[in-house]
Design a protein around this motif. Structure first.
Motif, short mmCIF file in Angstrom:
data_model
loop_
_atom_site.label_atom_id
_atom_site.label_comp_id
_atom_site.label_asym_id
_atom_site.label_seq_id
_atom_site.Cartn_x
_atom_site.Cartn_y
_atom_site.Cartn_z
N UNK A 22 0.79 -1.22 0.00
CA UNK A 22 0.00 0.00 0.00
C UNK A 22 0.82 1.27 0.00
N UNK A 23 2.14 1.13 -0.11
CA UNK A 23 3.01 2.31 -0.11
C UNK A 23 2.72 3.19 -1.33
N UNK A 24 2.47 4.46 -1.08
CA UNK A 24 2.30 5.43 -2.17
C UNK A 24 3.21 6.62 -1.91
N UNK A 46 7.24 4.99 -8.40
CA UNK A 46 6.98 4.29 -7.15
C UNK A 46 7.58 2.90 -7.17
N UNK A 47 7.46 2.18 -8.29
CA UNK A 47 7.99 0.82 -8.36
C UNK A 47 9.51 0.79 -8.22
N UNK A 51 11.66 -1.08 -5.35
CA UNK A 51 12.77 -1.98 -5.65
C UNK A 51 14.03 -1.56 -4.90
N UNK A 52 14.26 -0.25 -4.82
CA UNK A 52 15.43 0.25 -4.10
C UNK A 52 15.30 -0.03 -2.60
N UNK A 53 14.09 0.08 -2.07
CA UNK A 53 13.87 -0.21 -0.65
C UNK A 53 14.11 -1.69 -0.36
N UNK A 54 13.63 -2.56 -1.24
CA UNK A 54 13.85 -4.01 -1.05
C UNK A 54 15.35 -4.30 -1.04
N UNK A 55 16.08 -3.68 -1.95
CA UNK A 55 17.52 -3.90 -1.99
C UNK A 55 18.20 -3.34 -0.74
N UNK A 110 11.50 -5.99 -15.00
CA UNK A 110 12.33 -4.78 -14.84
C UNK A 110 13.17 -4.83 -13.57
N UNK A 111 12.66 -5.54 -12.56
CA UNK A 111 13.35 -5.57 -11.28
C UNK A 111 13.96 -6.92 -10.96
N UNK A 112 13.76 -7.89 -11.85
CA UNK A 112 14.25 -9.24 -11.57
C UNK A 112 15.77 -9.25 -11.36
N UNK A 113 16.49 -8.51 -12.17
CA UNK A 113 17.96 -8.50 -12.06
C UNK A 113 18.40 -7.89 -10.74
#
Length: 199
Positions: A22-24, A46-47, A51-55, A110-113
């Motif tokens: 739900x992050x916006x 946002x995506x 992705x940067x937050x997950x990393x 796009x974010x798999x790598x």
């Protein structure tokens, strides 16, 4: 530290506290004292911010595993890793990874790598840790495959199962990991035969 890195740390802190689903952009920007336009400037979308937050969450988890001392054997090491996974930053970083998987982000091409590279670093950190705990380097990859996936499952069960029951299951996992590290091959048990039809 550059402005992008500072913003990323602030957003990651926010996500650790409030979750990823739900992050916006506008609410998270307001929460950290910036604007959604500034987040778009540094992260494009946002995506890409997610992705940067997950990393970044994975970076924190890896640093925590790197800081774990070796133990007297793989079994003890797996149990110690489970205890660490129930405390921050590992607990919240694992939550973030699970939430990212639940939203489908991890499977997007796009974010798999990005996620694959973070996962490779995570696996290497676990391998290094279990070698510190006595796992032979030539067997540690097999041990990590078992332990990593299993501990994610146990982590998910924390919301519904009693911690003492989970601890017994983790210790069974730890004993299996110890046996594999010592040279036991589960494939030696053979595969069950297919059931035959009864006429």
């Amino acid at each position: 530290m550059g402005r992008r890195e500072d913003l990323l740390d602030q957003v990651t802190d926010h996500v650790f506290e409030h979750g990823l689903i739900g992050l916006t952009l506008r609410p998270v920007a307001a929460a950290i004292g910036t604007s959604d336009r500034m987040l778009i400037y540094h992260f494009n979308s946002r995506d890409e911010l997610v992705a940067a937050v997950v990393t970044r969450a994975e970076d924190r988890a890896i640093a925590a595993v790197d800081a774990l001392p070796g133990t007297d054997g793989v079994r003890q090491g797996v149990n110690a890793l489970w205890a660490a996974l129930q405390t921050d930053p590992l607990h919240r970083a694992t939550d973030i990874y699970v939430q990212a998987a639940a939203t489908g982000l991890i499977g997007q091409e796009r974010f798999a790598a990005i996620v694959c590279e973070a996962n490779d670093r995570w696996v290497r950190a676990l391998e290094d840790y279990l070698v510190r705990c006595g796992a032979p380097p030539e067997r540690v990859a097999r041990v990590v495959r078992l332990v990593d996936s299993s501990l994610y499952g146990f982590h998910l069960d924390l919301s519904t199962d009693r911690p003492d029951e989970l601890a017994m299951g983790v210790d069974d996992l730890a004993a299996a990991a110890q046996a594999i590290a010592a040279g036991w091959d589960p494939a030696a048990l053979g595969r069950p035969e297919a059931p035959t039809s009864v006429s």
